[in-house]
Motif scaffolding. Structure first.
Motif, short mmCIF file in Angstrom:
data_model
loop_
_atom_site.label_atom_id
_atom_site.label_comp_id
_atom_site.label_asym_id
_atom_site.label_seq_id
_atom_site.Cartn_x
_atom_site.Cartn_y
_atom_site.Cartn_z
N UNK A 62 31.00 28.86 50.22
CA UNK A 62 31.56 30.19 50.53
C UNK A 62 30.46 31.17 50.92
N UNK A 63 30.89 32.25 51.55
CA UNK A 63 29.96 33.23 52.10
C UNK A 63 30.48 34.64 51.79
N UNK A 64 29.70 35.64 52.19
CA UNK A 64 30.13 37.03 51.96
C UNK A 64 31.50 37.27 52.61
N UNK A 65 31.70 36.74 53.81
CA UNK A 65 32.98 37.01 54.49
C UNK A 65 34.14 36.22 53.87
N UNK A 66 33.82 35.23 53.04
CA UNK A 66 34.88 34.47 52.36
C UNK A 66 35.06 34.90 50.91
N UNK A 67 34.36 35.96 50.52
CA UNK A 67 34.38 36.38 49.10
C UNK A 67 35.79 36.74 48.63
N UNK A 68 36.52 37.50 49.43
CA UNK A 68 37.87 37.92 49.04
C UNK A 68 38.76 36.69 48.83
N UNK A 69 38.75 35.79 49.81
CA UNK A 69 39.59 34.59 49.72
C UNK A 69 39.17 33.71 48.55
N UNK A 70 37.87 33.65 48.30
CA UNK A 70 37.36 32.83 47.19
C UNK A 70 37.91 33.36 45.87
N UNK A 71 37.85 34.66 45.70
CA UNK A 71 38.35 35.24 44.45
C UNK A 71 39.87 35.05 44.35
N UNK A 72 40.55 35.31 45.46
CA UNK A 72 42.02 35.23 45.47
C UNK A 72 42.50 33.83 45.13
N UNK A 73 41.85 32.83 45.73
CA UNK A 73 42.26 31.43 45.47
C UNK A 73 41.93 31.03 44.03
N UNK A 74 41.13 31.87 43.34
CA UNK A 74 40.77 31.59 41.95
C UNK A 74 41.62 32.35 40.95
N UNK A 75 42.54 33.17 41.45
CA UNK A 75 43.41 33.91 40.53
C UNK A 75 44.90 33.75 40.86
N UNK A 76 45.17 32.99 41.88
CA UNK A 76 46.56 32.71 42.28
C UNK A 76 46.75 31.19 42.28
N UNK A 77 47.97 30.76 41.96
CA UNK A 77 48.20 29.32 41.90
C UNK A 77 48.97 28.80 43.12
N UNK A 78 48.60 27.61 43.49
CA UNK A 78 49.25 26.94 44.61
C UNK A 78 50.69 26.55 44.31
N UNK A 79 51.07 26.63 43.04
CA UNK A 79 52.48 26.32 42.72
C UNK A 79 53.38 27.45 43.21
N UNK A 80 52.79 28.64 43.45
CA UNK A 80 53.59 29.79 43.90
C UNK A 80 53.18 30.30 45.28
N UNK A 81 52.00 29.91 45.72
CA UNK A 81 51.49 30.45 46.99
C UNK A 81 50.99 29.35 47.91
N UNK A 82 51.13 29.61 49.23
CA UNK A 82 50.46 28.77 50.21
C UNK A 82 49.14 29.47 50.52
N UNK A 83 48.08 29.01 49.88
CA UNK A 83 46.81 29.73 49.94
C UNK A 83 46.20 29.73 51.34
#
Ligand SMILES: Cc1cc2nc3c(=O)[nH]c(=O)nc-3n(C[C@H](O)[C@H](O)[C@H](O)COP(=O)(O)O)c2cc1C
Length: 190
Positions: A62-83
């Protein structure tokens, strides 16, 4: 308290329906030859069963530009979201494994699970690295040197994200012989 660590996005699944991303910090290299690494995942994670079932995954740096997505994918579950969809990340086919790679990541490491160690809260997937894909832009055109730091890699330090800091030396600098200074000629104009 072993920090800093990377915060990587691990992509998994063997069909589009199953594709998921989990953010992982318990990860690292454990052997050079054969190339081996690990990720440790709680069995309660949606990704756990997907990785166990398929025996494959991809570590996406991951990189600075992927920071938001990295955090989001770490606090949301794939059972409820299409990440992939919600974070506008692009799944692209990997070269060996069925799990997708994340196109926006500069380095994708394809892994095949060799052993699962049930340690306790986390189970450790000990895996062989079967392919590594890296953005060609990260290679110096003239020297071919790999400049990963140019991608602004993301570090994770006790609950906070950082970028890498100052360069302070290369491998072995502590024992490197200092170059002799050239004698300056007396009449040299400075
Ligand atoms: C920076 C960061 C690092 C994380 N590291 C791990 C880890 O190493 N192992 C783990 O099981 N969960 C880790 N998590 C938590 C999972 O990413 C999180 O529970 C995620 O929502 C699981 O997604 P899933 O349910 O779709 O699999 C981390 C989360 C963040 C934000």
């Amino acid at each position: 308290m072993i920090y800093p660590l990377p915060a990587v996005m691990v992509s998994c699944g063997s069909s589009e329906k199953e594709y998921n991303i989990i953010t992982v910090s318990w990860t690292g290299t454990i052997c050079t030859d054969p190339p081996m690494c690990y990720i440790s995942v709680r069995p309660s994670r949606h990704s756990y069963d997907i990785i166990k079932r398929n025996g494959e995954y991809v570590i996406n740096l991951t990189t600075s530009s992927l920071a938001y997505a990295t955090d989001w994918c770490g606090v949301r579950t794939g059972s409820k979201h299409n990440k992939f969809e919600e974070m506008k990340l692009t799944p692209v086919p990997a070269s060996v494994v069925k799990a997708p790679m994340i196109k926006e990541s500069p380095v994708n490491i394809e892994c095949v699970v060799k052993e699962i160690k049930e340690l306790g809260s986390h189970h450790m997937f000990i895996s062989e690295i079967v392919a590594v894909n890296a953005d060609s832009e990260l290679f110096d055109e003239k020297t071919g040197v790999f400049r990963l730091n140019d991608s602004e890699p993301l570090c994770y330090l006790h609950g906070r994200y950082y970028l890498t800091g100052k360069f302070i030396g290369k491998f072995g600098f502590s024992v490197e012989k200092k170059k002799k200074k050239k004698k300056q000629s007396k009449d040299r104009i400075i």
